[in-house]
Design a protein around this motif. Sequence first.
Motif, short mmCIF file in Angstrom:
data_model
loop_
_atom_site.label_atom_id
_atom_site.label_comp_id
_atom_site.label_asym_id
_atom_site.label_seq_id
_atom_site.Cartn_x
_atom_site.Cartn_y
_atom_site.Cartn_z
N TRP A 113 66.89 -12.23 -43.77
CA TRP A 113 66.53 -11.27 -42.74
C TRP A 113 65.51 -10.30 -43.30
O TRP A 113 65.61 -9.86 -44.45
CB TRP A 113 67.74 -10.47 -42.29
N VAL A 114 64.54 -9.96 -42.49
CA VAL A 114 63.62 -8.86 -42.78
C VAL A 114 63.80 -7.82 -41.69
O VAL A 114 63.54 -8.09 -40.51
CB VAL A 114 62.15 -9.33 -42.83
N VAL A 115 64.27 -6.65 -42.07
CA VAL A 115 64.32 -5.51 -41.16
C VAL A 115 63.01 -4.74 -41.33
O VAL A 115 62.59 -4.46 -42.45
CB VAL A 115 65.52 -4.60 -41.48
N PHE A 116 62.36 -4.40 -40.23
CA PHE A 116 61.11 -3.66 -40.29
C PHE A 116 61.21 -2.43 -39.39
O PHE A 116 61.94 -2.43 -38.40
CB PHE A 116 59.91 -4.54 -39.88
N ASN A 117 60.48 -1.38 -39.76
CA ASN A 117 60.59 -0.16 -38.98
C ASN A 117 59.37 0.73 -39.12
O ASN A 117 58.88 0.96 -40.22
CB ASN A 117 61.82 0.64 -39.42
N VAL A 118 58.91 1.22 -37.96
CA VAL A 118 57.91 2.29 -37.87
C VAL A 118 58.41 3.25 -36.81
O VAL A 118 58.54 2.88 -35.64
CB VAL A 118 56.52 1.75 -37.46
N GLY A 119 58.74 4.48 -37.18
CA GLY A 119 59.20 5.46 -36.20
C GLY A 119 60.68 5.74 -36.30
O GLY A 119 61.30 5.53 -37.35
N ASP A 120 61.29 6.20 -35.19
CA ASP A 120 62.68 6.63 -35.23
C ASP A 120 63.62 5.78 -34.38
O ASP A 120 64.76 6.18 -34.13
CB ASP A 120 62.81 8.10 -34.84
N SER A 121 63.18 4.61 -33.92
CA SER A 121 64.14 3.64 -33.41
C SER A 121 64.86 3.05 -34.61
O SER A 121 64.38 3.14 -35.74
CB SER A 121 63.43 2.56 -32.59
N ARG A 122 66.02 2.44 -34.39
CA ARG A 122 66.87 2.09 -35.53
C ARG A 122 67.40 0.66 -35.49
O ARG A 122 67.55 0.06 -34.42
CB ARG A 122 68.08 3.05 -35.59
N VAL A 123 67.73 0.16 -36.68
CA VAL A 123 68.51 -1.07 -36.85
C VAL A 123 69.76 -0.71 -37.64
O VAL A 123 69.68 -0.05 -38.69
CB VAL A 123 67.72 -2.16 -37.59
N TYR A 124 70.91 -1.15 -37.12
CA TYR A 124 72.19 -0.98 -37.80
C TYR A 124 72.78 -2.36 -38.09
O TYR A 124 72.51 -3.32 -37.37
CB TYR A 124 73.20 -0.26 -36.91
N ARG A 125 73.63 -2.41 -39.12
CA ARG A 125 74.46 -3.60 -39.34
C ARG A 125 75.92 -3.18 -39.20
O ARG A 125 76.36 -2.19 -39.77
CB ARG A 125 74.22 -4.19 -40.73
N PHE A 126 76.66 -3.99 -38.42
CA PHE A 126 78.10 -3.76 -38.24
C PHE A 126 78.81 -4.93 -38.90
O PHE A 126 78.69 -6.07 -38.46
CB PHE A 126 78.44 -3.67 -36.76
N ALA A 127 79.53 -4.66 -39.97
CA ALA A 127 80.22 -5.71 -40.72
C ALA A 127 81.47 -5.12 -41.36
O ALA A 127 81.44 -3.98 -41.86
CB ALA A 127 79.31 -6.29 -41.81
N GLY A 128 82.55 -5.88 -41.33
CA GLY A 128 83.79 -5.40 -41.92
C GLY A 128 84.30 -4.12 -41.28
O GLY A 128 84.97 -3.31 -41.94
N GLY A 129 83.98 -3.93 -40.00
CA GLY A 129 84.42 -2.74 -39.31
C GLY A 129 83.61 -1.49 -39.60
O GLY A 129 83.94 -0.41 -39.10
N ASP A 137 64.73 6.93 -40.41
CA ASP A 137 63.91 7.51 -39.35
C ASP A 137 62.63 8.12 -39.92
O ASP A 137 62.68 8.90 -40.87
CB ASP A 137 64.68 8.63 -38.62
N HIS A 138 61.52 7.79 -39.31
CA HIS A 138 60.26 8.45 -39.64
C HIS A 138 60.08 9.60 -38.65
O HIS A 138 59.38 9.48 -37.66
CB HIS A 138 59.08 7.46 -39.55
N SER A 139 60.77 10.68 -38.92
CA SER A 139 60.74 11.83 -38.01
C SER A 139 60.78 13.11 -38.82
O SER A 139 61.20 13.14 -39.98
CB SER A 139 61.94 11.79 -37.06
N GLU A 140 60.35 14.18 -38.17
CA GLU A 140 60.30 15.47 -38.86
C GLU A 140 61.69 15.94 -39.24
O GLU A 140 61.91 16.42 -40.36
CB GLU A 140 59.60 16.50 -37.98
N VAL A 141 62.67 15.79 -38.33
CA VAL A 141 64.01 16.28 -38.67
C VAL A 141 64.66 15.43 -39.75
O VAL A 141 65.42 15.96 -40.58
CB VAL A 141 64.91 16.38 -37.42
N ALA A 142 64.38 14.13 -39.78
CA ALA A 142 64.94 13.28 -40.84
C ALA A 142 64.44 13.73 -42.20
O ALA A 142 65.19 13.75 -43.19
CB ALA A 142 64.59 11.82 -40.60
#
Length: 249
Positions: A113-129, A137-142
């Motif tokens: 898998w390649v996760v890619f990101n520009v900006g503040d939309s997100r990718v999460y992984r849910f595994a083992g609960g 996040d590429h954001s000022e508050v982050a």
Amino acid sequence: MVMGEPVVRVGAATDVGLVRSVNEDNYLVTGTVFAVADGMGGHAAGDVASGLAVAGLASLGTEGPVRPDDVRRHVMGLNRDILDAAARNPAQAGMGTTLTGLCLADFAGSAHWVVFNVGDSRVYRFAGGELAQLTVDHSEVAELVASGELSEAEAADDVRRNVVTRALGAGVAPEPDLLVFPPAAGDRFLLCSDGLTGELDSAAIAAVLAAVADPQAAADQLVRAAVDAGGRDNVTVVIVDHVRQDTAP
């Protein structure tokens, strides 16, 4: 097909929300590429920018195996598509979009898998609960949270929370973050615009991912919950479930 390519089930949903008049989010689901884009600019055609991003991303991998650096170059190349469209239509000058997603690629001869990101939309992984955010996040508050100037709770209500520091449509093509890792059966991935995370906290999101097995039903429920919680922004969710591994050569 790359050795070890996962077999997936996917669900996707989007909603304009209760405040906005236009849905500036777009998403992409293909056999190997999954993405969410959150357009910016409102009057400057954020919906056009996010649409161009996912349309351009759809060609990734159509001409043969993809490697991680191909993903990087392809995402950066989408910046030019948006700038060129704005140049043809001055009313769209200044439009931009986030872009985040998940792509199957060939790394050292096996599927990753390649996760890619520009900006503040997100990718999460849910595994083992457990729910883990894979993107930054590429954001000022982050950045302010990372430096210790704001707490997570303060950032959620800060007036700068919608200011992104990296987006497609910029004068200089932004460098996407990349994360490369091998697939594991049982993993569930959540791709989303900030219309979801702005309304639901991690515990609420994880509860739905744990309780709803069907990815389409889970995507629908998360979007509906975000709208019911306030719906102050467009909401888009893509869920990718790795159900088994394909071992055919």
